[in-house]
Design a protein around this motif. Structure first.
Motif, PDB file in Angstrom:
ATOM      1  N   THR A 156       0.865  -1.207  -0.144  1.00  0.00           N
ATOM      2  CA  THR A 156      -0.093   0.140  -0.049  1.00  0.00           C
ATOM      3  C   THR A 156       1.049   1.280   0.306  1.00  0.00           C
ATOM      4  O   THR A 156       0.372   2.439  -0.170  1.00  0.00           O
ATOM      5  N   VAL A 157       2.023   1.100   0.278  1.00  0.00           N
ATOM      6  CA  VAL A 157       2.995   2.214   0.214  1.00  0.00           C
ATOM      7  C   VAL A 157       2.833   2.844  -1.125  1.00  0.00           C
ATOM      8  O   VAL A 157       2.873   4.162  -1.208  1.00  0.00           O
ATOM      9  N   ALA A 158       2.788   2.255  -2.222  1.00  0.00           N
ATOM     10  CA  ALA A 158       2.499   2.834  -3.437  1.00  0.00           C
ATOM     11  C   ALA A 158       1.299   3.772  -3.431  1.00  0.00           C
ATOM     12  O   ALA A 158       1.266   4.925  -4.086  1.00  0.00           O
ATOM     13  N   ILE A 159       0.231   3.069  -3.092  1.00  0.00           N
ATOM     14  CA  ILE A 159      -0.909   4.160  -2.856  1.00  0.00           C
ATOM     15  C   ILE A 159      -0.696   5.196  -2.005  1.00  0.00           C
ATOM     16  O   ILE A 159      -1.172   6.292  -2.530  1.00  0.00           O
ATOM     17  N   THR A 209       1.978   6.563  -1.540  1.00  0.00           N
ATOM     18  CA  THR A 209       2.739   7.859  -2.280  1.00  0.00           C
ATOM     19  C   THR A 209       1.887   8.759  -3.107  1.00  0.00           C
ATOM     20  O   THR A 209       1.991   9.954  -3.562  1.00  0.00           O
ATOM     21  N   THR A 210       0.969   8.001  -3.943  1.00  0.00           N
ATOM     22  CA  THR A 210       0.211   8.693  -4.953  1.00  0.00           C
ATOM     23  C   THR A 210      -0.932   9.665  -4.229  1.00  0.00           C
ATOM     24  O   THR A 210      -0.789  10.761  -4.600  1.00  0.00           O
ATOM     25  N   GLY A 227      -0.060  11.028  -1.536  1.00  0.00           N
ATOM     26  CA  GLY A 227       0.817  11.920  -0.848  1.00  0.00           C
ATOM     27  C   GLY A 227       0.642  12.890  -1.773  1.00  0.00           C
ATOM     28  O   GLY A 227       0.846  14.311  -1.895  1.00  0.00           O
ATOM     29  N   ILE A 228       1.326  12.407  -3.200  1.00  0.00           N
ATOM     30  CA  ILE A 228       1.490  13.331  -4.191  1.00  0.00           C
ATOM     31  C   ILE A 228       0.282  14.435  -4.366  1.00  0.00           C
ATOM     32  O   ILE A 228       0.339  15.559  -4.425  1.00  0.00           O
ATOM     33  N   VAL A 280      -2.255  14.870  -2.634  1.00  0.00           N
ATOM     34  CA  VAL A 280      -2.805  15.964  -1.568  1.00  0.00           C
ATOM     35  C   VAL A 280      -1.870  16.911  -1.407  1.00  0.00           C
ATOM     36  O   VAL A 280      -2.527  18.116  -1.178  1.00  0.00           O
ATOM     37  N   SER A 281      -0.518  16.613  -1.226  1.00  0.00           N
ATOM     38  CA  SER A 281       0.388  17.897  -1.085  1.00  0.00           C
ATOM     39  C   SER A 281       0.355  18.624  -2.091  1.00  0.00           C
ATOM     40  O   SER A 281       0.089  20.051  -1.888  1.00  0.00           O
ATOM     41  N   TYR A 330      -3.031  20.741  -1.928  1.00  0.00           N
ATOM     42  CA  TYR A 330      -3.242  21.506  -1.032  1.00  0.00           C
ATOM     43  C   TYR A 330      -2.570  22.968  -1.305  1.00  0.00           C
ATOM     44  O   TYR A 330      -2.959  23.915  -1.058  1.00  0.00           O
ATOM     45  N   GLU A 331      -1.251  22.662  -1.752  1.00  0.00           N
ATOM     46  CA  GLU A 331      -0.526  23.983  -1.951  1.00  0.00           C
ATOM     47  C   GLU A 331      -1.062  24.587  -3.061  1.00  0.00           C
ATOM     48  O   GLU A 331      -0.954  26.015  -3.168  1.00  0.00           O
ATOM     49  N   PHE A 391       1.797  17.180 -13.246  1.00  0.00           N
ATOM     50  CA  PHE A 391       1.501  15.752 -12.744  1.00  0.00           C
ATOM     51  C   PHE A 391       0.318  15.415 -13.439  1.00  0.00           C
ATOM     52  O   PHE A 391       0.311  14.285 -14.050  1.00  0.00           O
TER      53      PHE A 391
END
Lengths: 433, 458
Positions: free
Chosen positions: B172-175, B177-178, B180-181, B183-184, B187-188, B436
């Protein structure tokens, strides 16, 4: 029969075979043209590869030697006093000793004195300071030192500054060339292998700048990257290949991994900047953060390689293990995984080699800072090899051009080595079933 | 100090393994039949301790800094931070931190010294608290694991359950990461859109990312319209494709159909070398060799060439893409079923005709997919353009002029000063979001084309 097959008839013009025969030459020529264009395309690619390597070698090899000057330095007690150490007029002491052996250098003249002191690298005075500080009894004696010369003279000695350029366009003036030639005649100039390139950290002065900080930074970053991405990647690959039920979630994970492999690297840099540095408050410029970022990028590579390696293990092994009563996990961890290990290692090394050359995400997390000492832990600020190349490529001093090429050659050397190890592992341990 | 909890953990894990294994062995030696082997009892204890405690330590270390900062800043005397914006507060905080590390510059105010002392004290306290909690939790878990040892305890199932849980977490780390990309970046980007209207960002024709340094500064109002930036990206991408597509395609055609086997065995790995060269090397190659060559050639025929011309960056990027396109096209050509090949040859086509009229059209969807992936690579490629392309956004499609790209802007906006609350920094994230999205769409589209085509012949 034959009449109907040949509408033109025996009385008429050529039959099909003749038409084909007549066109054959043209068609063959067309094919030959296609082949030549193909060969041409390949040669273009190779010419480019050749120019790339040749230009790097031709500029980079200069940086693997460094011009040094051997000098008898009189540690003048007037300039350097024991009670004032580590302060003292070390540069003046060096300059005076150098001026004494130069022809017509009037050391009373300020300008001349500056020019004479400019022959030596800025690092020479600190080398002398360290010597004297370690052994204050040297004050008042004459010691023989071999120190690097400053960048313009190094370039002159390597022939990169042409003597026939008009003096006003040349960084080394006629008088200074005469000095340098005089020193050369005295046998004071040497050009040994430039160990400083590997033992010094970065510096503003090209003749002192080295790759130690970058190598150490890259080492910490790669270590972090390996420690994070290797277990995560293998765990994910085993689960997806061997255990995952065929459902929406597994599909979603797979699509995600494939997409991550194609996300531009700079986006990973943005992620690291916002999440690792902005939200979690990890230190900027730290190889640890760089390693984490690289790990996220390397993980898809490792997962894909591991899955391919697991797939290549024949079912007979699995069935044999299950048949004698192993559980599914025992079958995988005791039998399949060891057999797949060479493939996994190969994929991991190739993934790490990619990570070693990755630059953009490291720039965003600040690993392009100017740092003059090597990091002693992954949490200290550092540069990495590719970012060091970027910094040097941006520096205006001439001497950094050859340093940059040399740094690139070092980086390429590491990449070739890693890939060679990967190929060796593959050939040595790969089994054909 | 940071190593101590990890050392404790390692000791606890080894102790847990040994104790449980010994206990299981003694049960077996006592004559009972164990359900699981003794080593599984040991492993069970080790994992039961390792997983929660390691998670605990990592979470603690992750949050410790933020919590301590909050406590220190909260304990400052009233009015100390009055009139400071968030950048100023950050500066005060980092000054306090550097004082507490013993790096004192000048003579700081007394409240700063006190805060630094407070900071240092909290840090030591937190360190010992962590060690103590690790010790207590490890002991508890050790006791728990030991209490489970019994002849009929299914330790192997327990271990396998934990291991498969860990593996699920890994995948699930892959999920994450996606997520995270996304959301971050969003957000910004939303914070950016607070300051700059979406309409201006998407359709503005000016890109001058600067912010007024003082309130009353004249003519420093920035402009954030991304059209010139994406135009520059397109110019460089097109140049790269003009170089890479013909060269890559024709080498693939030659290698696939005409090359003798020995030549192919040599050429393919050599082409792969081009793909393995780090992009920072290509960037340096562009500024060292290609840009000066193009410039002097242009001047010799009387053209005005910018020093950082789009042509140099684009063509070097094209060189980088050659192996990418050629290997993709080679795969696509090889995937065309043998029957089509043999059929065309059997009808009397030359190999050249077979290639151009049968094989190539049949492989076209796969090739197009590969070219699209190359496009997304070219758009996302950073180092070549950062080093060789320009910084100033211009509305031009002249390849001899200097243009800038999305990735160049991201990097230049974020190098150096990065406080997260000015439109300049946030603009980089907005550009990153667009990058992205665009590359993601191209990738999905390309993969779909490739997959669809593969299904056609199965």
């Amino acid at each position: 029969m034959t009449d109907t097959a040949h509408p033109s008839g025996p009385s008429g013009k050529k039959n099909t075979a003749d038409i084909v025969a007549a066109s054959l030459k043209r068609r063959r020529r067309k094919q030959a043209r296609l082949q030549w264009i193909g060969l041409g395309a390949i040669s273009i690619a190779f010419v480019m590869l050749f120019i790339l390597v040749a230009s790097l070698l031709s500029t980079g090899w200069h940086a693997f030697t460094q011009t040094h000057l051997t000098l008898d330095v009189y540690v003048d007690p007037e300039e350097i006093r024991e009670e004032k150490l580590p302060r003292g007029g070390f540069d003046d002491a060096l300059g005076a000793s150098l001026g004494a052996i130069l022809p017509d250098a009037d050391m009373e003249d300020r300008k001349t004195r500056k020019a004479v002191e400019g022959i030596l690298s800025n690092g020479a005075q600190f080398e002398l300071r360290d010597l004297v500080e370690a052994d204050p009894s040297l004050i008042g004696q004459t010691i023989t030192m071999t120190v690097p010369v400053s960048d313009p003279y190094d370039q002159l000695n390597k022939g990169l500054i042409k003597r026939d350029t008009p003096e006003e366009n040349r960084r080394v003036k006629d008088r200074e060339i005469a000095w340098f030639d005089a020193l050369k005649e005295q046998g004071a100039i040497s050009k040994p292998f430039n160990w400083a390139l590997f033992t010094n950290a970065d510096s503003r002065f090209p003749e002192l700048a080295g790759l130690k900080g970058a190598l150490v930074g890259s080492f910490w970053a790669l270590l972090t990257c390996f420690l994070v991405s290797f277990p995560l990647g293998i765990g994910a690959a085993i689960y997806l290949e061997e255990f995952a039920p065929k459902n929406k979630l597994s599909d979603f994970i797979e699509v995600n991994i494939n997409n991550l492999a194609a996300v531009p690297s700079v986006v990973f840099g943005l992620l690291a900047l916002a999440v690792f540095i902005g939200w979690f408050g990890l230190p900027r410029s730290a190889p640890f953060v760089g390693g984490l970022t690289l790990a996220l990028m390397t993980m898809p590579t490792i997962i894909i390689a591991t899955r391919a390696a697991l797939k290549a293990v024949p079912p007979s092994i699995r069935e044999a293990a299950l048949g004698i009563g192993a559980s599914k996990q025992q079958m995988i961890f005791h039998h399949v995984l060891p057999l797949a290990a060479p493939g996994i290692l190969t994929g991991t090394i190739i993934g790490l080699a990619q990570a070693l050359g990755e630059t953009a995400p490291l720039l965003l997390i600040g690993m392009n800072a100017f740092i003059t000492s090597a990091a002693s832990s992954p949490f200290e600020s550092a540069t990495a090899l590719p970012t060091q190349i970027f910094i040097w490529a941006d520096s205006p001093e001439r001497g950094f051009v050859s340093r940059t090429s040399a740094a690139i050659l070092v980086l390429l050397g590491f990449l070739v080595m890693m890939n060679a190890i990967a190929i060796y592992l593959r050939q040595k341990f790969e089994r054909k079933w | 100090m940071t190593a101590l909890p990890f050392v404790l953990l390692a000791v606890a894990v080894i102790a847990g393994y040994t104790i449980n294994r010994m206990a299981a062995k003694s049960i077996r030696d006592g004559g009972s039949r164990l359900h699981s082997m003794a080593s599984y009892h040991g492993m069970f204890s080790a994992l039961v301790i390792l997983v929660p405690v390691l998670t605990f330590i990592l979470l603690w270390l992750l949050l410790q800094g933020t919590v301590i900062d909050r406590l220190v800043m909260g304990a400052l005397p009233d009015g100390a931070l009055e009139g400071l914006d968030s950048g100023g507060v950050q500066l005060v905080l980092s000054e306090i931190k550097s004082i507490s590390r013993g790096q004192v510059f000048g003579t700081p105010e007394s409240w700063k010294l006190e805060a630094a002392e407070h900071h240092a004290a909290l840090q030591t306290k937190a360190g010992w608290l962590l060690v103590a909690s690790v010790a207590v939790i490890s002991l508890l878990l050790l006791g728990f694991a030991r209490s489970r040892v019994a002849a009929e305890f299914r330790a192997r199932q327990g271990v396998e359950g934990i291991v498969s849980g860990l593996m699920i977490f890994c995948s699930t780390v892959a999920i994450f990461t996606t997520i995270g990309i996304i959301v971050s970046l969003s957000y910004e980007t939303l914070r950016f859109l607070d300051r700059v209207p979406l309409y201006e960002f998407l359709f503005g024709l000016n890109w001058e990312p600067q912010i007024p340094l003082r309130e009353d500064q004249v003519a420093a109002e920035g402009a954030f319209g991304w059209i010139p930036v994406i135009l520059g990206t397109i110019v460089i991408t097109v140049i790269a494709l003009v170089v890479a597509v013909p060269v890559g395609l024709f080498s693939a055609i030659y290698l696939n159909e005409f090359a003798p086997r020995k030549l192919r065995a040599v050429v393919k790995p050599l082409l792969e070398i081009l793909a393995g060269v780090p992009t920072v090397v290509y960037g340096f190659f562009a500024i060292l060799v290609v840009a000066p060559a193009i410039r002097s050639f242009g001047q010799s025929i009387g053209l005005d060439v910018a020093p950082n011309t789009a042509l140099a960056a684009g063509s070097v990027m094209g060189i980088m893409l050659i192996p990418f396109i050629s290997s993709f096209a080679d795969d696509a050509l090889s995937a065309v079923p043998r029957a089509l090949r043999d059929g065309a040859l059997g009808l009397g086509a030359t190999r050249g005709e077979m290639m151009t009229t049968v094989l190539f059209p049949a492989a076209l969807p796969g090739i197009v997919g590969g070219v699209l992936l190359a496009v997304s690579r070219a758009i996302g490629e950073t180092m070549i353009v950062v080093m060789a392309a320009g910084l100033i956004a211009k509305m031009t499609i002249n390849p001899l002029d200097s243009v800038t790209t999305v990735t160049v802007q991201i990097v230049t906006l974020l190098i150096g000063d990065t406080s997260f609350d000015n439109p300049k920094t946030l603009a980089a994230f907005a550009l990153g979001m667009m990058l992205f999205l665009v590359t993601l769409m191209i990738n999905i589209f390309a993969l779909r084309i490739v997959r669809k085509y593969r299904e056609a012949y199965d």
